[in-house]
Design a protein around this motif. Sequence first.
Motif, PDB file in Angstrom:
ATOM      1  N   ASP A  58     -91.013 -73.638 -53.866  1.00 43.81           N
ATOM      2  CA  ASP A  58     -91.687 -73.826 -55.151  1.00 43.81           C
ATOM      3  C   ASP A  58     -93.067 -74.482 -55.004  1.00 43.81           C
ATOM      4  O   ASP A  58     -93.660 -74.914 -55.984  1.00 43.81           O
ATOM      5  N   ARG A  60     -96.772 -75.272 -55.115  1.00 46.92           N
ATOM      6  CA  ARG A  60     -97.742 -74.722 -56.065  1.00 46.92           C
ATOM      7  C   ARG A  60     -98.881 -75.709 -56.307  1.00 46.92           C
ATOM      8  O   ARG A  60     -98.780 -76.889 -55.996  1.00 46.92           O
ATOM      9  N   ALA A  81     -94.313 -79.759 -55.191  1.00 48.18           N
ATOM     10  CA  ALA A  81     -93.273 -79.053 -54.451  1.00 48.18           C
ATOM     11  C   ALA A  81     -92.033 -79.921 -54.400  1.00 48.18           C
ATOM     12  O   ALA A  81     -92.105 -81.142 -54.540  1.00 48.18           O
TER      13      ALA A  81
END
Length: 125
Positions: A58, A60, A81
């Motif tokens: 995840d 980002r 994250a």
Amino acid sequence: MSNVELARSLFDAFEAGDAEAAKAVCADTMTGSQNGGPAMGLATILGFAVAVKKAAPDFRYEEISCQASDSGFVEEHRVRASFGQHGDLDLIVCIVADVRDGKIAALREYFDPTGAASLRKALGG
């Protein structure tokens, strides 16, 4: 491609864990450093980006602000994250980049290293 578009392409590639897309917007001789530390070559930077994405699917960037400069771009963003048992990453980063001949030639990254503890744990360092 404008300097801001180069920045977006690079960070989009890092966010996706796509080393080839990142390499496409970087000079072969690109260097990067963190908090004034030693210079890293392109292969090291790309390897690190891919390792981070593998450790935190995840991964980002949020709250992105990017401005072109005379020599490249300056971007501020929040890196987020989850590293599972190693904790979450929530790091505010400033990147100063040099662009030459339409490619990113140098990145200088600045952040508070205490905020990167979960990242260090997740990557074993």
